[in-house]
Design an enzyme around this catalytic site. Structure first.
Site, PDB file in Angstrom:
ATOM      1  N   SER A 132       0.855  -1.191   0.000  1.00 26.42           N
ATOM      2  CA  SER A 132       0.000   0.000   0.000  1.00 26.42           C
ATOM      3  C   SER A 132       0.891   1.241   0.000  1.00 26.42           C
ATOM      4  O   SER A 132       2.055   1.172   0.404  1.00 26.42           O
ATOM      5  CB  SER A 132      -0.858  -0.009   1.272  1.00 26.42           C
ATOM      6  OG  SER A 132      -1.421   1.262   1.521  1.00 26.42           O
ATOM      7  N   TYR A 145      -1.826  -1.400  10.632  1.00 26.99           N
ATOM      8  CA  TYR A 145      -2.056  -1.677   9.201  1.00 26.99           C
ATOM      9  C   TYR A 145      -0.877  -1.168   8.368  1.00 26.99           C
ATOM     10  O   TYR A 145      -0.315  -1.908   7.551  1.00 26.99           O
ATOM     11  CB  TYR A 145      -3.355  -1.019   8.727  1.00 26.99           C
ATOM     12  CG  TYR A 145      -3.532  -1.138   7.222  1.00 26.99           C
ATOM     13  CD1 TYR A 145      -3.892  -2.354   6.645  1.00 26.99           C
ATOM     14  CD2 TYR A 145      -3.301  -0.047   6.385  1.00 26.99           C
ATOM     15  CE1 TYR A 145      -4.026  -2.474   5.271  1.00 26.99           C
ATOM     16  CE2 TYR A 145      -3.434  -0.163   5.010  1.00 26.99           C
ATOM     17  CZ  TYR A 145      -3.803  -1.374   4.454  1.00 26.99           C
ATOM     18  OH  TYR A 145      -3.927  -1.500   3.094  1.00 26.99           O
TER      19      TYR A 145
HETATM   20  N1  LIG Z   1      -8.793  -0.284  -1.050  1.00 26.45           N
HETATM   21  C1  LIG Z   1      -7.748   0.440  -0.784  1.00 26.45           C
HETATM   22  O1  LIG Z   1      -7.843   1.687  -0.680  1.00 26.45           O
HETATM   23  C2  LIG Z   1      -6.391  -0.203  -0.650  1.00 26.45           C
HETATM   24  C3  LIG Z   1      -5.256   0.615  -0.734  1.00 26.45           C
HETATM   25  C4  LIG Z   1      -4.003   0.031  -0.613  1.00 26.45           C
HETATM   26  C5  LIG Z   1      -3.886  -1.325  -0.411  1.00 26.45           C
HETATM   27  N2  LIG Z   1      -4.999  -2.095  -0.318  1.00 26.45           N
HETATM   28  C6  LIG Z   1      -4.810  -3.537  -0.081  1.00 26.45           C
HETATM   29  O2  LIG Z   1      -5.438  -4.250  -1.130  1.00 26.45           O
HETATM   30  C7  LIG Z   1      -5.781  -5.546  -0.676  1.00 26.45           C
HETATM   31  C8  LIG Z   1      -7.212  -5.857  -1.101  1.00 26.45           C
HETATM   32  O3  LIG Z   1      -8.089  -4.992  -0.421  1.00 26.45           O
HETATM   33  P1  LIG Z   1      -9.406  -4.394  -1.080  1.00 26.45           P
HETATM   34  O4  LIG Z   1      -9.259  -2.944  -1.104  1.00 26.45           O
HETATM   35  O5  LIG Z   1      -9.732  -5.102  -2.338  1.00 26.45           O
HETATM   36  O6  LIG Z   1     -10.456  -4.719   0.097  1.00 26.45           O
HETATM   37  P2  LIG Z   1     -11.728  -5.683   0.144  1.00 26.45           P
HETATM   38  O7  LIG Z   1     -12.673  -5.348  -0.954  1.00 26.45           O
HETATM   39  O8  LIG Z   1     -12.225  -5.588   1.543  1.00 26.45           O
HETATM   40  O9  LIG Z   1     -11.111  -7.122  -0.124  1.00 26.45           O
HETATM   41  C9  LIG Z   1     -10.338  -7.795   0.842  1.00 26.45           C
HETATM   42  C10 LIG Z   1     -10.200  -9.246   0.448  1.00 26.45           C
HETATM   43  O10 LIG Z   1      -9.375  -9.914   1.417  1.00 26.45           O
HETATM   44  C11 LIG Z   1     -10.035 -11.120   1.803  1.00 26.45           C
HETATM   45  N3  LIG Z   1      -9.724 -11.491   3.181  1.00 26.45           N
HETATM   46  C12 LIG Z   1      -9.793 -10.721   4.294  1.00 26.45           C
HETATM   47  N4  LIG Z   1      -9.516 -11.456   5.384  1.00 26.45           N
HETATM   48  C13 LIG Z   1      -9.280 -12.726   4.954  1.00 26.45           C
HETATM   49  C14 LIG Z   1      -8.970 -13.946   5.602  1.00 26.45           C
HETATM   50  N5  LIG Z   1      -8.874 -14.053   6.943  1.00 26.45           N
HETATM   51  N6  LIG Z   1      -8.792 -15.049   4.846  1.00 26.45           N
HETATM   52  C15 LIG Z   1      -8.923 -14.996   3.514  1.00 26.45           C
HETATM   53  N7  LIG Z   1      -9.221 -13.870   2.832  1.00 26.45           N
HETATM   54  C16 LIG Z   1      -9.392 -12.755   3.554  1.00 26.45           C
HETATM   55  C17 LIG Z   1     -11.535 -10.805   1.663  1.00 26.45           C
HETATM   56  O11 LIG Z   1     -12.269 -12.015   1.435  1.00 26.45           O
HETATM   57  P3  LIG Z   1     -13.274 -12.708   2.485  1.00 26.45           P
HETATM   58  O12 LIG Z   1     -13.847 -11.639   3.360  1.00 26.45           O
HETATM   59  O13 LIG Z   1     -14.260 -13.396   1.595  1.00 26.45           O
HETATM   60  O14 LIG Z   1     -12.415 -13.671   3.227  1.00 26.45           O
HETATM   61  C18 LIG Z   1     -11.539  -9.963   0.395  1.00 26.45           C
HETATM   62  O15 LIG Z   1     -11.577 -10.789  -0.743  1.00 26.45           O
HETATM   63  C19 LIG Z   1      -5.550  -5.545   0.827  1.00 26.45           C
HETATM   64  O16 LIG Z   1      -4.331  -6.193   1.120  1.00 26.45           O
HETATM   65  C20 LIG Z   1      -5.460  -4.080   1.164  1.00 26.45           C
HETATM   66  O17 LIG Z   1      -4.673  -3.852   2.310  1.00 26.45           O
HETATM   67  C21 LIG Z   1      -6.245  -1.563  -0.434  1.00 26.45           C
END
Ligand SMILES: NC(=O)c1ccc[n+]([C@@H]2O[C@H](COP(=O)([O-])OP(=O)(O)OC[C@H]3O[C@@H](n4cnc5c(N)ncnc54)[C@H](OP(=O)(O)O)[C@@H]3O)[C@@H](O)[C@H]2O)c1
Length: 249
Positions: A132, A145
């Site tokens: 991130s 985080y």
């Molecule tokens: N959105 C942003 O602004 C942003 C910015 C920078 C980095 N990121 C990073 O991008 C990545 C994806 O996030 P996103 O933004 O797409 O958020 P999201 O829509 O909430 O997706 C998160 C994903 O992680 C999975 N997950 C969470 N806990 C889990 C567990 N215990 N076991 C297996 N799977 C798990 C969830 O699936 P289930 O709930 O079905 O398990 C979901 O598919 C993350 O690493 C986040 O830190 C996001």
């Protein structure tokens, strides 16, 4: 040729799965919500001439990860996207220990274990670890985080450096998105302080970076500019600015 994508039930992971399917990859979809994965697999198979297999796994549970690794043995995996992760917004003193422990288990420990496993077992391929922009700066009200994402970035870049010498057929790339419109904010309990890009935009940048084997992938012009500004800003000032933006969340 398979790509394994964790966190494929939502947001960036789901968008990356679709972007990779359109490049011809067969996909192993990993997350906890099995029903969602099954629907996404059916959509992927319907839209593209590929295989897509849902593998339900709780990446916060070491036994569940062991089971997942066994399930992946029959597949010719050439790309691993360690994307699953979540954050929590709040004061360090207010966030329950268990929430932060689970965050570290998923964001750090699971990613470490999968990277170790696939860096050893893959003869050739790419591991894309999702970090991130918050990896580049201390982040009040998201301290654990941001620290977990700093781990992901430093760990991935160090391993990539080692592998370039010892096993150049395997690379470990880092994806550092800024704000992306996903379920992340709902789970974290806050709003984005800066304009957010779509998950599809982020996935497109990720796939372009994978094709070019870019060690550090930062989607979007604004975040590339931020990356440069962060690098030249004194850390004390950076911390105050970071604290200011975090208060807006
Ligand atoms: N959105 C942003 O602004 C942003 C910015 C920078 C980095 N990121 C990073 O991008 C990545 C994806 O996030 P996103 O933004 O797409 O958020 P999201 O829509 O909430 O997706 C998160 C994903 O992680 C999975 N997950 C969470 N806990 C889990 C567990 N215990 N076991 C297996 N799977 C798990 C969830 O699936 P289930 O709930 O079905 O398990 C979901 O598919 C993350 O690493 C986040 O830190 C996001």
């Amino acid at each position: 040729m398979y790509a394994l994508v964790t966190g494929a039930s939502s947001g960036i992971g789901k968008a990356i799965a679709f972007a990779l399917a359109s490049e011809g990859y067969d996909i192993l979809l990993v997350a906890r919500r099995e029903e969602r994965l099954t629907t996404i697999a059916a959509d992927l198979i319907g839209d593209h001439d590929i295989e897509a297999i849902p593998l339900s796994c709780d990446l916060g549970d070491p036994d569940s990860i062991a089971q997942l690794l066994k399930q992946t043995i029959p597949f010719d995996i050439r790309l691993v996207v360690n994307n699953a992760g979540f954050g929590k917004i709040g004061l360090f003193s207010d966030i329950p220990y268990e929430d932060e422990k689970t965050m570290i288990d998923v964001n750090v420990n699971a990613l470490h274990r999968l990277t170790k496993h696939f860096a050893k077992t893959m003869d050739e391929g790419i591991i894309l670890n999702v970090s991130s922009m918050s990896a580049f700066l201390p982040t009040p009200k998201m301290s654990v985080y941001a620290a977990s994402k700093a781990f992901v970035l430093n760990f991935s870049q160090a391993i990539d450096h080692e592998l370039r010498q010892s096993k150049p057929s395997v690379r470990v790339l880092s994806l550092c998105p800024g704000p992306v419109k996903t379920e992340f904010s709902d789970v974290a309990g806050g709003n984005n302080a800066l304009p957010a890009i779509s998950a599809e935009h982020c996935a497109k940048a990720a796939v372009k970076g994978i094709k070019k084997k870019k060690a550090l992938i930062i989607p979007g012009f604004l975040m590339k500019l931020m990356h440069i500004l962060i690098a030249i800003t004194p850390r004390r000032l950076l911390l105050r600015m970071s604290g200011f933006f975090q208060n807006k969340k």
